[in-house]
Motif scaffolding. Structure first.
Motif, PDB file in Angstrom:
ATOM      1  N   LEU A 278       0.829  -1.205   0.000  1.00 42.39           N
ATOM      2  CA  LEU A 278       0.000   0.000   0.000  1.00 42.39           C
ATOM      3  C   LEU A 278       0.865   1.257   0.000  1.00 42.39           C
ATOM      4  CD1 LEU A 278      -2.836   1.227   0.128  1.00 42.39           C
ATOM      5  CD2 LEU A 278      -2.682   1.063   2.619  1.00 42.39           C
ATOM      6  N   ILE A 279       1.895   1.277   0.819  1.00 39.90           N
ATOM      7  CA  ILE A 279       2.786   2.438   0.865  1.00 39.90           C
ATOM      8  C   ILE A 279       3.533   2.585  -0.454  1.00 39.90           C
ATOM      9  CG2 ILE A 279       4.823   3.436   1.977  1.00 39.90           C
ATOM     10  CD1 ILE A 279       3.859   2.077   4.583  1.00 39.90           C
ATOM     11  N   ILE A 280       4.011   1.474  -1.003  1.00 35.09           N
ATOM     12  CA  ILE A 280       4.734   1.534  -2.277  1.00 35.09           C
ATOM     13  C   ILE A 280       3.812   2.053  -3.385  1.00 35.09           C
ATOM     14  CG2 ILE A 280       5.914   0.182  -4.058  1.00 35.09           C
ATOM     15  CD1 ILE A 280       6.803  -1.708  -1.758  1.00 35.09           C
ATOM     16  N   GLY A 281       2.569   1.591  -3.397  1.00 31.11           N
ATOM     17  CA  GLY A 281       1.606   2.075  -4.386  1.00 31.11           C
ATOM     18  C   GLY A 281       1.324   3.558  -4.232  1.00 31.11           C
ATOM     19  N   ASN A 282       1.189   4.013  -3.000  1.00 34.84           N
ATOM     20  CA  ASN A 282       0.967   5.439  -2.754  1.00 34.84           C
ATOM     21  C   ASN A 282       2.182   6.270  -3.155  1.00 34.84           C
ATOM     22  OD1 ASN A 282      -1.620   5.005  -1.818  1.00 34.84           O
ATOM     23  ND2 ASN A 282      -1.024   4.958   0.326  1.00 34.84           N
ATOM     24  N   LEU A 283       3.369   5.746  -2.886  1.00 36.65           N
ATOM     25  CA  LEU A 283       4.586   6.426  -3.326  1.00 36.65           C
ATOM     26  C   LEU A 283       4.609   6.501  -4.858  1.00 36.65           C
ATOM     27  CD1 LEU A 283       7.365   7.695  -2.858  1.00 36.65           C
ATOM     28  CD2 LEU A 283       8.296   5.367  -2.680  1.00 36.65           C
ATOM     29  N   GLY A 284       4.212   5.421  -5.509  1.00 37.57           N
ATOM     30  CA  GLY A 284       4.134   5.434  -6.966  1.00 37.57           C
ATOM     31  C   GLY A 284       3.183   6.503  -7.475  1.00 37.57           C
ATOM     32  N   ALA A 285       2.050   6.649  -6.815  1.00 35.79           N
ATOM     33  CA  ALA A 285       1.083   7.683  -7.220  1.00 35.79           C
ATOM     34  C   ALA A 285       1.678   9.077  -7.064  1.00 35.79           C
ATOM     35  CB  ALA A 285      -0.199   7.546  -6.408  1.00 35.79           C
ATOM     36  N   LEU A 286       2.393   9.300  -5.983  1.00 36.46           N
ATOM     37  CA  LEU A 286       3.042  10.595  -5.769  1.00 36.46           C
ATOM     38  C   LEU A 286       4.078  10.862  -6.862  1.00 36.46           C
ATOM     39  CD1 LEU A 286       3.659  13.113  -3.986  1.00 36.46           C
ATOM     40  CD2 LEU A 286       5.375  11.684  -2.852  1.00 36.46           C
ATOM     41  N   LEU A 287       4.913   9.865  -7.142  1.00 36.54           N
ATOM     42  CA  LEU A 287       5.934  10.027  -8.172  1.00 36.54           C
ATOM     43  C   LEU A 287       5.300  10.254  -9.538  1.00 36.54           C
ATOM     44  CD1 LEU A 287       8.377   7.245  -6.958  1.00 36.54           C
ATOM     45  CD2 LEU A 287       8.685   9.724  -6.728  1.00 36.54           C
ATOM     46  N   HIS A 288       4.188   9.589  -9.807  1.00 34.26           N
ATOM     47  CA  HIS A 288       3.457   9.780 -11.065  1.00 34.26           C
ATOM     48  C   HIS A 288       2.964  11.223 -11.168  1.00 34.26           C
ATOM     49  CE1 HIS A 288       0.198   8.034 -13.944  1.00 34.26           C
ATOM     50  NE2 HIS A 288       1.036   8.821 -14.565  1.00 34.26           N
ATOM     51  N   GLN A 289       2.434  11.754 -10.091  1.00 30.38           N
ATOM     52  CA  GLN A 289       1.967  13.149 -10.087  1.00 30.38           C
ATOM     53  C   GLN A 289       3.113  14.124 -10.327  1.00 30.38           C
ATOM     54  OE1 GLN A 289       0.027  13.520  -6.289  1.00 30.38           O
ATOM     55  NE2 GLN A 289      -1.916  12.769  -7.064  1.00 30.38           N
ATOM     56  N   GLN A 290       4.313  13.717  -9.932  1.00 28.84           N
ATOM     57  CA  GLN A 290       5.496  14.569 -10.118  1.00 28.84           C
ATOM     58  C   GLN A 290       6.158  14.335 -11.482  1.00 28.84           C
ATOM     59  OE1 GLN A 290       7.914  13.499  -6.712  1.00 28.84           O
ATOM     60  NE2 GLN A 290       6.794  14.866  -5.356  1.00 28.84           N
ATOM     61  N   HIS A 291       5.500  13.546 -12.338  1.00 30.13           N
ATOM     62  CA  HIS A 291       5.994  13.238 -13.687  1.00 30.13           C
ATOM     63  C   HIS A 291       7.325  12.490 -13.650  1.00 30.13           C
ATOM     64  CE1 HIS A 291       2.721  15.632 -15.193  1.00 30.13           C
ATOM     65  NE2 HIS A 291       3.087  16.607 -14.389  1.00 30.13           N
ATOM     66  N   ARG A 292       7.466  11.639 -12.648  1.00 24.87           N
ATOM     67  CA  ARG A 292       8.650  10.781 -12.509  1.00 24.87           C
ATOM     68  C   ARG A 292       8.214   9.353 -12.845  1.00 24.87           C
ATOM     69  NH1 ARG A 292      10.637  12.616  -6.676  1.00 24.87           N
ATOM     70  NH2 ARG A 292      12.103  10.903  -6.969  1.00 24.87           N
ATOM     71  N   GLU A 293       7.809   9.206 -14.109  1.00 27.53           N
ATOM     72  CA  GLU A 293       7.168   7.975 -14.558  1.00 27.53           C
ATOM     73  C   GLU A 293       8.006   6.707 -14.388  1.00 27.53           C
ATOM     74  OE1 GLU A 293       6.785  10.888 -16.138  1.00 27.53           O
ATOM     75  OE2 GLU A 293       4.617  11.160 -16.152  1.00 27.53           O
ATOM     76  N   PRO A 294       9.305   6.725 -14.712  1.00 26.05           N
ATOM     77  CA  PRO A 294      10.064   5.473 -14.530  1.00 26.05           C
ATOM     78  C   PRO A 294      10.054   4.989 -13.078  1.00 26.05           C
ATOM     79  CG  PRO A 294      11.273   6.980 -15.946  1.00 26.05           C
ATOM     80  CD  PRO A 294      10.113   7.747 -15.375  1.00 26.05           C
ATOM     81  N   GLU A 295      10.218   5.907 -12.147  1.00 21.24           N
ATOM     82  CA  GLU A 295      10.195   5.544 -10.730  1.00 21.24           C
ATOM     83  C   GLU A 295       8.800   5.103 -10.293  1.00 21.24           C
ATOM     84  OE1 GLU A 295      12.852   8.375  -8.230  1.00 21.24           O
ATOM     85  OE2 GLU A 295      12.222   9.466 -10.040  1.00 21.24           O
ATOM     86  N   ALA A 296       7.791   5.791 -10.799  1.00 25.58           N
ATOM     87  CA  ALA A 296       6.408   5.433 -10.469  1.00 25.58           C
ATOM     88  C   ALA A 296       6.084   4.041 -10.981  1.00 25.58           C
ATOM     89  CB  ALA A 296       5.439   6.462 -11.056  1.00 25.58           C
ATOM     90  N   ALA A 297       6.492   3.754 -12.213  1.00 28.11           N
ATOM     91  CA  ALA A 297       6.224   2.441 -12.794  1.00 28.11           C
ATOM     92  C   ALA A 297       6.877   1.339 -11.967  1.00 28.11           C
ATOM     93  CB  ALA A 297       6.710   2.391 -14.240  1.00 28.11           C
ATOM     94  N   GLN A 298       8.094   1.577 -11.509  1.00 23.89           N
ATOM     95  CA  GLN A 298       8.778   0.582 -10.678  1.00 23.89           C
ATOM     96  C   GLN A 298       8.013   0.354  -9.375  1.00 23.89           C
ATOM     97  OE1 GLN A 298      11.145  -1.560 -11.219  1.00 23.89           O
ATOM     98  NE2 GLN A 298      10.970  -2.329  -9.144  1.00 23.89           N
ATOM     99  N   CYS A 299       7.528   1.406  -8.763  1.00 23.23           N
ATOM    100  CA  CYS A 299       6.737   1.269  -7.537  1.00 23.23           C
ATOM    101  C   CYS A 299       5.475   0.456  -7.804  1.00 23.23           C
ATOM    102  CB  CYS A 299       6.362   2.636  -6.974  1.00 23.23           C
ATOM    103  SG  CYS A 299       7.714   3.527  -6.189  1.00 23.23           S
ATOM    104  N   TYR A 300       4.784   0.783  -8.886  1.00 20.60           N
ATOM    105  CA  TYR A 300       3.560   0.046  -9.213  1.00 20.60           C
ATOM    106  C   TYR A 300       3.845  -1.432  -9.460  1.00 20.60           C
ATOM    107  CZ  TYR A 300       1.049   4.500  -9.762  1.00 20.60           C
ATOM    108  OH  TYR A 300       0.461   5.716  -9.554  1.00 20.60           O
ATOM    109  N   ARG A 301       4.943  -1.730 -10.158  1.00 17.11           N
ATOM    110  CA  ARG A 301       5.294  -3.137 -10.403  1.00 17.11           C
ATOM    111  C   ARG A 301       5.564  -3.876  -9.092  1.00 17.11           C
ATOM    112  NH1 ARG A 301       7.810  -0.915 -15.016  1.00 17.11           N
ATOM    113  NH2 ARG A 301       9.770  -0.599 -13.910  1.00 17.11           N
TER     114      ARG A 301
END
Length: 85
Positions: free
Chosen positions: A26-49
């Protein structure tokens, strides 16, 4: 500062519960959402995976959390592969 708090919470949860616990996902997914909002897509994608792997193992493929994380991962994957937003 939110990213720092997520990362600190993640470190604590991983230490207390182990890396495969659903609370960690849950925390990793939320971190991914934050990174996605910051347009840090590669990092967000890794969190989501990472979160998706835990969610699918814990809850199964059709659980709402697994479905949501898969959709987020797939959206970012399509963006990278096809260059669209």
């Amino acid at each position: 500062q939110a990213e720092q708090w997520y990362r600190e919470a993640l470190a604590i949860k991983e230490e207390l519960l182990g890396g495969g616990h659903p609370d960690v996902a849950l925390i990793i997914g939320n971190l991914g959402a934050l990174l996605h909002q910051q347009h840090r897509e590669p990092e967000a994608a890794q969190c989501y995976r990472q979160a998706l792997a835990i969610a699918e193992h814990t809850f199964g493929l059709q659980h709402p959390r697994s479905v949501w994380l898969r959709a987020k991962r797939d959206l970012l994957t399509r963006t990278f592969v096809h260059g669209s937003s």
